[in-house]
Design a protein around this motif. Structure first.
Motif, PDB file in Angstrom:
ATOM      1  N   GLU A  88       0.852  -1.176   0.000  1.00 52.86           N
ATOM      2  CA  GLU A  88       0.000   0.000   0.000  1.00 52.86           C
ATOM      3  C   GLU A  88       0.892   1.232   0.000  1.00 52.86           C
ATOM      4  O   GLU A  88       1.681   1.441   0.924  1.00 52.86           O
ATOM      5  N   ALA A  89       0.788   2.009  -1.058  1.00 53.96           N
ATOM      6  CA  ALA A  89       1.650   3.183  -1.179  1.00 53.96           C
ATOM      7  C   ALA A  89       1.394   4.139  -0.024  1.00 53.96           C
ATOM      8  O   ALA A  89       0.249   4.425   0.340  1.00 53.96           O
ATOM      9  N   GLN A  90       2.458   4.629   0.576  1.00 54.22           N
ATOM     10  CA  GLN A  90       2.373   5.543   1.707  1.00 54.22           C
ATOM     11  C   GLN A  90       3.007   6.872   1.360  1.00 54.22           C
ATOM     12  O   GLN A  90       3.828   6.984   0.448  1.00 54.22           O
ATOM     13  N   THR A  91       2.637   7.897   2.120  1.00 53.25           N
ATOM     14  CA  THR A  91       3.139   9.235   1.840  1.00 53.25           C
ATOM     15  C   THR A  91       4.497   9.476   2.476  1.00 53.25           C
ATOM     16  O   THR A  91       5.225  10.375   2.070  1.00 53.25           O
ATOM     17  N   GLY A  92       4.873   8.675   3.453  1.00 51.85           N
ATOM     18  CA  GLY A  92       6.155   8.865   4.120  1.00 51.85           C
ATOM     19  C   GLY A  92       7.316   8.409   3.268  1.00 51.85           C
ATOM     20  O   GLY A  92       7.153   7.798   2.216  1.00 51.85           O
ATOM     21  N   ASN A  93       8.528   8.726   3.723  1.00 52.70           N
ATOM     22  CA  ASN A  93       9.724   8.327   3.002  1.00 52.70           C
ATOM     23  C   ASN A  93      10.041   6.862   3.267  1.00 52.70           C
ATOM     24  O   ASN A  93       9.839   6.357   4.381  1.00 52.70           O
TER      25      ASN A  93
END
Length: 462
Positions: free
Chosen positions: A74-79
């Protein structure tokens, strides 16, 4: 009315056309025999290649369906976590293994692939295209392992299975003969068909009848129209598939490799020199290697191969598929961070570029989904073409009343043309050994069948 006598030096009306027909008749008969005889026998194998090739072209989508848990996150916004931490997570699962390559996640919803060796149970052959590795998939955001698969050249199991099915029917080296048999004969079947169909244009057919199938014809004429037009539109694709397939075949492929080597056209390989350890300096890690490679202009997906000895460099290469073609590779001194060797697409000889582009187009990766759809249309169109061909043969088969087999072609060839044909067949047989052997078999079979039919006809006449 005054009658003007005919000039004997001037050809009669229609004589030129008749002369051209007579001169082209041997070529037309040869094309018809090759197209019919070879097409009849090669068609079943071509159908298998078309079906298996159709499946293999869509392996990216098949992989996503079968191995979604391993390949996707699941793509996340964090690095993402540091790459070294992701590699450490994979090694924690297999502490006795060593890393051969790492492919960081390029898309935000993809996992990082860590390829390991030194694990019991893996099949090793020394060949990049058949040696097994264990690929561990790591979530770049959490550092958790999402799964692992036994892969070959970064191909998951289903893709490996379909590749073997398409290439050799899972029969090993012996099975590769079937695909080389088709690839060797397909150009002659296609060219023979073009001679037959475009000859219709020379005999007064309209351009529309050559390019567009008839919707009003009935029976065999309708099948012939659709078969001819479809073959004409598929000709370029079939020739391309055949030629690119021959480049990695067993026997003809060996001839191709020898020819490419002779003209210095082989795909170059990065040849870095050894590096020297600098005192007690620690070698750079994966994250710094990526930074150095990006600063050198490498783009897209990267494959990192860490050094396994003190004198080995860190190798980073572009590995994205499709256009634009990215083939740059660099060797990095792991102690000084200096690039000691570099190789790019511009360093590829012309033959190497053409081979690389042809292989990518053949496998459906050159220009993405559009490439896959074109291959699908080619495969499905070929199956329809084969069905129409067999239908036409059935409607005109020699066993039907009033039908007879065509006469031997060789009797219609002049001595000079026969010599040219034999020399050409010998040269082609040397270049493509499977073609040469099967050509002899076809000639013997054709001669035997015609001899038996002539003998049966003589007996019936008595």
């Amino acid at each position: 009315m005054t009658t003007i006598p005919a000039d004997p030096s001037r050809p009669r009306a229609g004589a030129g056309t008749a002369d051209r027909r007579r001169s082209s008749a041997p070529l037309w008969l040869l094309a018809r025999r090759v197209h019919f005889m070879a097409g009849l026998l090669v068609a079943p194998f071509l159908a298998v290649l078309a079906l298996t090739g159709l499946a293999y072209a869509f392996t990216p989508q098949i992989n996503d369906v079968l191995y979604g848990d391993e390949l996707h996150v699941e793509a996340q916004t964090g690095n993402p976590r540091p790459l070294s931490d992701q590699v450490a997570a994979a090694l924690a699962v297999h502490p006795d293994a060593h890393v051969t390559s790492v492919i960081p996640a390029e898309d935000p919803d993809r996992t990082t692939r860590v390829v390991l060796m030194g694990i019991d149970g893996l099949h090793q052959t020394g060949s990049h295209f058949s040696s097994e590795s264990l690929t561990v998939y790591v979530d770049p955001y959490t550092g958790g392992v999402t799964g692992e698969l036994v892969t070959v050249a970064d191909r998951p199991p289903a893709q490996v299975w379909l590749r073997e099915l398409h290439g050799n029917l899972h029969l090993g080296d012996f099975g590769r003969i079937y695909s080389e048999f088709v690839a060797s004969w397909l150009p002659f079947i296609v060219l023979g068909g073009l001679v037959l169909w475009l000859g219709k244009r020379a005999r007064g057919r309209s351009l529309r009848a050559v390019l567009v199938p008839s919707f009003t014809a009935k029976g065999r004429a309708r099948n012939r129209s659709w078969h001819g037009v479809l073959g004409l539109w598929l000709a370029v694709g079939l020739l391309g598939i055949s030629i690119t397939g021959l480049t990695w075949s067993t026997y003809a492929g060996g001839r191709v490799d020898a020819a490419i080597t002779a003209v210095n056209g082989k795909t170059p390989s990065l040849s870095p020199s050894e590096v020297a350890a600098v005192g007690s300096a620690e070698p750079i890690g994966f994250d710094r290697a990526v930074e150095v490679a990006r600063s050198e202009g490498l783009q897209g997906e990267l494959t990192l191969a860490p050094p396994h000895a003190a004198k080995e460099p860190f190798i980073v290469e572009e590995s994205s598929e499709g256009l634009p073609i990215r083939k740059t590779a660099v060797a990095i001194d792991p102690y000084t961070e200096q690039v000691t060797a570099r190789q790019g697409w511009e360093d590829y000889p012309l033959m190497a570029k053409l081979t690389s582009i042809g292989v990518d187009a053949h496998s459906g990766t050159l220009f993405g989904l559009a490439n896959q759809l074109l291959l699908a249309l080619l495969a499905l169109g070929s199956l329809v073409l084969l069905g129409l061909g067999y239908r036409m043969w059935w409607q005109r088969r020699p066993t039907r009343s009033g039908r007879s087999s065509p006469p031997p072609v060789w009797r219609n060839l002049s001595v000079p043309m026969l010599v040219v044909v034999l020399l050409a067949a010998g040269a082609l047989g040397w270049a493509m050994p499977v073609f040469g052997v099967t050509l002899v078999a076809f000639v013997l079979l054709d001669g035997t069948v015609n001899a038996l039919r002539r003998r049966r006809a003589r007996v019936s006449a008595v």
